[in-house]
Design a protein around this motif. Structure first.
Motif, PDB file in Angstrom:
ATOM      1  N   GLY A  19     -30.744  82.186  42.462  1.00  0.00           N
ATOM      2  CA  GLY A  19     -29.573  82.983  42.792  1.00  0.00           C
ATOM      3  C   GLY A  19     -29.813  83.761  44.065  1.00  0.00           C
ATOM      4  O   GLY A  19     -30.864  83.662  44.700  1.00  0.00           O
ATOM      5  N   ILE A  20     -28.820  84.558  44.396  1.00  0.00           N
ATOM      6  CA  ILE A  20     -28.829  85.296  45.658  1.00  0.00           C
ATOM      7  C   ILE A  20     -28.588  86.763  45.381  1.00  0.00           C
ATOM      8  O   ILE A  20     -27.772  87.115  44.525  1.00  0.00           O
ATOM      9  N   ILE A  21     -29.313  87.608  46.095  1.00  0.00           N
ATOM     10  CA  ILE A  21     -29.048  89.046  46.071  1.00  0.00           C
ATOM     11  C   ILE A  21     -28.320  89.374  47.362  1.00  0.00           C
ATOM     12  O   ILE A  21     -28.766  89.012  48.454  1.00  0.00           O
ATOM     13  N   GLY A  22     -27.188  90.025  47.211  1.00  0.00           N
ATOM     14  CA  GLY A  22     -26.393  90.402  48.365  1.00  0.00           C
ATOM     15  C   GLY A  22     -25.976  91.858  48.278  1.00  0.00           C
ATOM     16  O   GLY A  22     -26.040  92.468  47.215  1.00  0.00           O
ATOM     17  N   TRP A  30     -26.221  90.730  42.155  1.00  0.00           N
ATOM     18  CA  TRP A  30     -26.834  89.442  41.812  1.00  0.00           C
ATOM     19  C   TRP A  30     -25.750  88.387  41.711  1.00  0.00           C
ATOM     20  O   TRP A  30     -24.733  88.583  41.049  1.00  0.00           O
ATOM     21  N   PHE A  31     -25.981  87.275  42.381  1.00  0.00           N
ATOM     22  CA  PHE A  31     -25.093  86.122  42.320  1.00  0.00           C
ATOM     23  C   PHE A  31     -25.888  84.936  41.775  1.00  0.00           C
ATOM     24  O   PHE A  31     -26.655  84.316  42.515  1.00  0.00           O
ATOM     25  N   PRO A  32     -25.758  84.622  40.471  1.00  0.00           N
ATOM     26  CA  PRO A  32     -26.462  83.447  39.953  1.00  0.00           C
ATOM     27  C   PRO A  32     -25.905  82.187  40.603  1.00  0.00           C
ATOM     28  O   PRO A  32     -24.707  82.107  40.897  1.00  0.00           O
ATOM     29  N   ASP A  58     -23.504  90.540  52.166  1.00  0.00           N
ATOM     30  CA  ASP A  58     -24.583  90.376  53.136  1.00  0.00           C
ATOM     31  C   ASP A  58     -25.803  89.915  52.349  1.00  0.00           C
ATOM     32  O   ASP A  58     -26.336  90.672  51.523  1.00  0.00           O
ATOM     33  N   VAL A  59     -26.231  88.689  52.559  1.00  0.00           N
ATOM     34  CA  VAL A  59     -27.345  88.121  51.811  1.00  0.00           C
ATOM     35  C   VAL A  59     -28.646  88.790  52.252  1.00  0.00           C
ATOM     36  O   VAL A  59     -28.962  88.819  53.434  1.00  0.00           O
ATOM     37  N   GLY A  85     -33.823  83.743  57.847  1.00  0.00           N
ATOM     38  CA  GLY A  85     -33.956  85.123  58.322  1.00  0.00           C
ATOM     39  C   GLY A  85     -33.819  86.150  57.221  1.00  0.00           C
ATOM     40  O   GLY A  85     -33.345  87.257  57.463  1.00  0.00           O
ATOM     41  N   ILE A  86     -34.231  85.789  55.994  1.00  0.00           N
ATOM     42  CA  ILE A  86     -34.155  86.728  54.877  1.00  0.00           C
ATOM     43  C   ILE A  86     -35.496  86.761  54.152  1.00  0.00           C
ATOM     44  O   ILE A  86     -36.276  85.835  54.222  1.00  0.00           O
TER      45      ILE A  86
END
Length: 87
Positions: A19-22, A30-32, A58-59, A85-86
């Motif tokens: 998932g992604i943290i934004g 949290w975006f699973p 914003d990731v 870049g993260i």
């Protein structure tokens, strides 16, 4: 957020969860995500999911687990994050 991530990973087991943290309106969210990798121990987030999340947040991080492996980032993890870049 940790509880949400853990619940997602348990649901995805034995495949790796991801998932992604934004940042949305100044707060971490949290975006699973779906894992469409061919192998259970790899991750591949569909580009359509990533783009939709990127439109809303914003990731700041991509999170995934390592099933029965070290929690240290793999070379692939590091290279992918550097390319995006993260952290």
């Amino acid at each position: 957020m940790i509880d949400e991530i853990e619940a997602h990973f348990k649901k995805e087991y034995p495949r790796e969860g991801c998932g992604i943290i934004g940042i949305v309106k100044g707060k971490k969210k949290w975006f699973p995500c779906s894992n469409i990798a061919e192998e259970d121990l790899d991750i591949l987030i569909p580009h359509t999911e990533y783009i939709e999340i990127k439109k809303r947040a914003d990731v700041v991080g991509i999170v995934h687990n390592h099933i029965n492996q070290s929690n240290e980032p793999s070379d692939s993890d590091t290279n992918n994050c550097n390319a995006l870049g993260i952290p």
